[in-house]
Design a protein around this motif. Sequence first.
Motif, PDB file in Angstrom:
ATOM      1  N   CYS A   1     -41.086 -23.069  47.749  1.00  0.00           N
ATOM      2  CA  CYS A   1     -41.870 -24.172  47.171  1.00  0.00           C
ATOM      3  C   CYS A   1     -40.965 -25.326  46.776  1.00  0.00           C
ATOM      4  O   CYS A   1     -41.286 -26.498  47.034  1.00  0.00           O
ATOM      5  CB  CYS A   1     -42.654 -23.665  45.961  1.00  0.00           C
ATOM      6  N   ARG A   2     -39.841 -25.017  46.151  1.00  0.00           N
ATOM      7  CA  ARG A   2     -38.918 -26.068  45.710  1.00  0.00           C
ATOM      8  C   ARG A   2     -38.377 -26.860  46.901  1.00  0.00           C
ATOM      9  O   ARG A   2     -38.267 -28.087  46.851  1.00  0.00           O
ATOM     10  CB  ARG A   2     -37.772 -25.448  44.925  1.00  0.00           C
TER      11      ARG A   2
ATOM     12  N   ASN B   1     -36.797 -30.887  37.833  1.00  0.00           N
ATOM     13  CA  ASN B   1     -38.183 -30.769  37.390  1.00  0.00           C
ATOM     14  C   ASN B   1     -39.131 -30.945  38.579  1.00  0.00           C
ATOM     15  O   ASN B   1     -40.003 -31.816  38.589  1.00  0.00           O
ATOM     16  CB  ASN B   1     -38.474 -31.802  36.305  1.00  0.00           C
ATOM     17  N   TRP B   2     -38.977 -30.070  39.588  1.00  0.00           N
ATOM     18  CA  TRP B   2     -39.781 -30.196  40.798  1.00  0.00           C
ATOM     19  C   TRP B   2     -41.234 -29.812  40.577  1.00  0.00           C
ATOM     20  O   TRP B   2     -42.121 -30.210  41.338  1.00  0.00           O
ATOM     21  CB  TRP B   2     -39.184 -29.340  41.923  1.00  0.00           C
ATOM     22  N   HIS B   3     -41.518 -29.073  39.513  1.00  0.00           N
ATOM     23  CA  HIS B   3     -42.890 -28.636  39.236  1.00  0.00           C
ATOM     24  C   HIS B   3     -43.837 -29.801  38.962  1.00  0.00           C
ATOM     25  O   HIS B   3     -45.051 -29.659  39.131  1.00  0.00           O
ATOM     26  CB  HIS B   3     -42.915 -27.687  38.028  1.00  0.00           C
ATOM     27  N   ARG B   4     -43.280 -30.940  38.538  1.00  0.00           N
ATOM     28  CA  ARG B   4     -44.160 -32.062  38.191  1.00  0.00           C
ATOM     29  C   ARG B   4     -44.876 -32.629  39.410  1.00  0.00           C
ATOM     30  O   ARG B   4     -45.849 -33.369  39.276  1.00  0.00           O
ATOM     31  CB  ARG B   4     -43.363 -33.150  37.484  1.00  0.00           C
ATOM     32  N   HIS B   5     -44.400 -32.275  40.613  1.00  0.00           N
ATOM     33  CA  HIS B   5     -45.035 -32.749  41.837  1.00  0.00           C
ATOM     34  C   HIS B   5     -46.123 -31.791  42.334  1.00  0.00           C
ATOM     35  O   HIS B   5     -46.792 -32.084  43.319  1.00  0.00           O
ATOM     36  CB  HIS B   5     -43.998 -32.918  42.946  1.00  0.00           C
ATOM     37  N   ILE B   6     -46.275 -30.649  41.654  1.00  0.00           N
ATOM     38  CA  ILE B   6     -47.155 -29.593  42.154  1.00  0.00           C
ATOM     39  C   ILE B   6     -48.409 -29.473  41.299  1.00  0.00           C
ATOM     40  O   ILE B   6     -48.336 -29.473  40.056  1.00  0.00           O
ATOM     41  CB  ILE B   6     -46.418 -28.232  42.165  1.00  0.00           C
TER      42      ILE B   6
END
Length: 264
Positions: free
Chosen positions: A34-35, A48-53
């Motif tokens: 996912c990253r 902070n790659w989660h902010r795009h998901i």
Amino acid sequence: MIDGGFLAKRLSKLVSEPEKLTPYKVCGIIRSICRAHVKKLTDDEGGNWHRHIYRIFYYDAPPFQGQAHHPLTGEQINFGKSDLAKFQEDLFLLLRKQRNMALRLGSLSKLGGWTVQHERMAKLLRAKAAIDEIHAIEPAADGTVTLTAEAVADFRARTAAWHALEPWMVHLDLRQKGVDMRIGLDIASLTLKRLASTIILVAGDADFVPAAKLARREGVQFILDPLWQSVSDDLFEHIDGLQTVLKRTADKGQKGAAPANQQA
């Protein structure tokens, strides 16, 4: 969106030591996939790659809980207490604790009895012709049957698959139910509610074509990650991109596969 059953099969071919995979390692692989996709889509090098998901959806089925006797060994197997069941339960527990993760579980049903994979079954059935030929030979007056050296060699060659058959090669015919339906419904929901601009599907099944077509018609980018598996022309036609980010350390690829990272 990750098809868990598909991921498990592909990991057994893509990693160099699949027997050493643990629930923690598989969970880490899921996060790294996912990253890597987010990084390619956004060029965001930050942590902070989660902010795009919106969500990471993981689809699978709980382990089978029934019991059955193995046809080769006669051993009674409690599938609910097997190593595989424990592995899946631990993996699901880990995934439930991950950020932005949504676990979607269908069900697992027993369709029939015990079976072996198609390629091995074909080899086993070839022995029938050899047995029929020997059965057709008329015995001598004393009841003995004489075979030529060539016939004996041919019989041994065609029955070798039976001697090579191991208990682990025979498995119960289990099928997932409701998993594909959940994937299709989630694709439709994300698309029609405008919850995401891009959908990435880790799978290799052409059953998702109607859902992919809906997403594209509504302006959503639909990217397929087949984990280096070949993709049917029917599925390839209805995606916006083909991209695999997981490095393969064991699998040497498949001839005829559409190249990864190629835009559709």
